[in-house]
Enzyme design. Structure first.
Site, PDB file in Angstrom:
ATOM      1  N   TRP A   1      13.691   2.161  13.306  1.00 18.46           N
ATOM      2  CA  TRP A   1      12.710   1.380  12.602  1.00 18.46           C
ATOM      3  C   TRP A   1      12.049   2.336  11.440  1.00 18.46           C
ATOM      4  CZ3 TRP A   1       7.596   1.669  11.810  1.00 18.46           C
ATOM      5  CH2 TRP A   1       6.884   0.532  11.494  1.00 18.46           C
TER       6      TRP A   1
ATOM      7  N   TYR B   1      -0.445  -1.457   2.901  1.00 17.27           N
ATOM      8  CA  TYR B   1      -0.290  -0.414   3.661  1.00 17.27           C
ATOM      9  C   TYR B   1      -0.873  -0.643   5.250  1.00 17.27           C
ATOM     10  CZ  TYR B   1       0.212   2.421  -0.626  1.00 17.27           C
ATOM     11  OH  TYR B   1       0.766   2.861  -1.721  1.00 17.27           O
TER      12      TYR B   1
ATOM     13  N   HIS C   1       0.155  -3.866  -7.696  1.00 22.81           N
ATOM     14  CA  HIS C   1       0.794  -3.023  -7.065  1.00 22.81           C
ATOM     15  C   HIS C   1       2.086  -2.808  -7.706  1.00 22.81           C
ATOM     16  CE1 HIS C   1       1.480  -1.391  -2.764  1.00 22.81           C
ATOM     17  NE2 HIS C   1       2.177  -0.682  -3.479  1.00 22.81           N
TER      18      HIS C   1
ATOM     19  N   ASN D   1       3.317   1.204 -10.817  1.00 23.81           N
ATOM     20  CA  ASN D   1       4.551   0.922 -11.191  1.00 23.81           C
ATOM     21  C   ASN D   1       4.916   0.346 -12.342  1.00 23.81           C
ATOM     22  OD1 ASN D   1       5.418   2.288  -8.673  1.00 23.81           O
ATOM     23  ND2 ASN D   1       4.286   0.706  -7.694  1.00 23.81           N
TER      24      ASN D   1
ATOM     25  N   LEU E   1       4.899  15.224  -4.337  1.00 26.01           N
ATOM     26  CA  LEU E   1       5.547  16.496  -3.864  1.00 26.01           C
ATOM     27  C   LEU E   1       7.147  16.190  -3.355  1.00 26.01           C
ATOM     28  CD1 LEU E   1       2.989  18.071  -1.689  1.00 26.01           C
ATOM     29  CD2 LEU E   1       3.500  18.575  -4.098  1.00 26.01           C
TER      30      LEU E   1
ATOM     31  N   LYS F   1       0.070  13.232   0.475  1.00 27.61           N
ATOM     32  CA  LYS F   1      -0.215  12.587   1.733  1.00 27.61           C
ATOM     33  C   LYS F   1       0.115  13.409   2.807  1.00 27.61           C
ATOM     34  CE  LYS F   1       2.528   9.428   3.430  1.00 27.61           C
ATOM     35  NZ  LYS F   1       2.842  10.344   4.564  1.00 27.61           N
TER      36      LYS F   1
END
Length: 359
Positions: free
Chosen positions: A59, A88, A177, A217, A267, A309
């Site tokens: 999943w 989120y 978003h 985006n 990153l 994160k």
């Protein structure tokens, strides 16, 4: 005479001390806040809260409960710029932990900068269609095929839902978003719906519930069309950016138009190979910093706010420790030249990216 000599000695020492401080690398490279076009300021490094399971078999999806430890450690490490989204599921976690820190006198509301995102279209095809329908039913996504007024009302509800879940009277930055449903080819419809959502953003911005508004985006093409028809220019565009996915054309367009750029997955999420690149490893050895710190310093030099994160406290602290060394202009250019247009979402089933596929 003795008094005068002491005076002169004291002044000489004072001048030398001040000169040493002013010329020291730490003073010269002290972290400067980033300023949005409306004067709002945020810290130059943020903390992303899109906790989830994205690699390996089985999943995949958001796992907001991971945020209890991650955000706790981030606050302890000194992060004050937080990025989240209605999608989120981390609003209640972030809001609760910030509230507890305020109650303990560790921070004030004015110390933190909170970004969230709304108006994400659901995916109605592919493996994620059933999951997306469930998210739409609980208001985490919104259909872009609605008539204008119901769509605008749904965006209003999402903004209020975000504020309610965060337990805040306002957010520092609200982002749209995505520029439309993944893979959508109807440019006229997408543009119309973007403007409708933006009408609501401007309404809430004028009310004071949003200190700043922006997009996420959006490509250069999306922005060029968008800027022609809006009253309030977006203050931020948040993009996926890393040394292997530089999006240089869009970044330069944003900066030319006074739109601050934020970077998600700065990153490479460990999936693109950025952190094992030979150039970045050699710079890491040269400056005695880790590879992540070299990449984050590159972002700082380029005027982009990265949102790394992590759930590792040492990594979190290290990601903030980038202000005691400097990359040369040639090194910054060399890192930028590493671009391979390699997104972290390549091959991810159901991903509404790249946004360049959205008309």
């Amino acid at each position: 005479p003795a008094f005068n000599n002491l005076n002169q000695l004291f002044l000489k020492c004072l001048v030398q001390s001040v000169s040493i401080y002013l010329l020291s690398p730490l003073f010269a490279m002290e972290a400067r806040p980033c300023k949005l076009s409306n004067g709002t300021e945020c810290a130059p490094i943020g903390f992303g809260t899109a906790f989830g399971a994205w690699a390996g078999d089985g999943w995949k999806g958001f796992v907001p409960e991971q945020g209890w430890l991650g955000i706790t450690l981030a606050l302890k490490s000194g992060y004050r710029n937080f990025d989240t989204s209605l999608m989120y599921g981390t609003h209640p976690v972030l809001g609760t932990l910030l509230g507890q820190a305020m109650a303990a006198g560790q921070i004030q509301r004015s110390d933190v900068f909170v970004t969230t995102k709304v108006a994400l279209a659901p995916a109605h095809s592919g493996a994620d269609s059933a999951k997306s329908l469930g998210l739409e039913n609980i208001g985490r996504t919104v259909s872009w095929s609605l008539d204008i007024e119901p769509f605008k009302q749904a965006v209003r509800v999402q903004i209020e839902k975000a504020l309610d879940e965060l337990m805040m009277g306002f957010v520092d930055l609200l982002l749209m978003h995505f520029p439309g449903p993944g893979g959508s080819t109807d440019e006229a419809l997408n543009h119309k719906m973007r403007l409708a959502a933006w009408d609501v953003f401007e309404e809430y911005y004028q009310s004071g519930k949003l200190r700043a508004i922006g997009v996420s985006n959006f490509t250069k093409r999306h922005l060029e069309l968008f800027l022609k028809d809006v009253k309030t220019k977006p203050m931020v565009n948040q993009l996926e950016i890393s040394p292997y996915y530089t999006q240089t054309e869009c970044v330069e367009y944003c900066q030319q138009n006074d739109i601050l750029v934020q970077a998600w997955s700065p990153l490479g999420s460990g999936a693109t190979g950025v952190l094992t690149d030979p150039l970045i490893k050699s710079l890491s050895e040269k400056y005695k910093k880790n590879v992540g710190q070299v990449v984050l310093r590159w972002f700082y030099r380029k005027g982009i706010v990265p949102m790394p994160k992590s759930d590792n406290e040492a990594e979190m602290q290290g990601n903030l420790d980038i202000f005691d060394f400097e990359l040369t202009a040639d090194e910054v250019s060399s890192i930028t030249a590493l671009n391979k247009d390699r997104s972290t979402t390549a091959g991810v089933v159901g991903a509404a990216i790249p946004s360049s596929d959205i008309a």
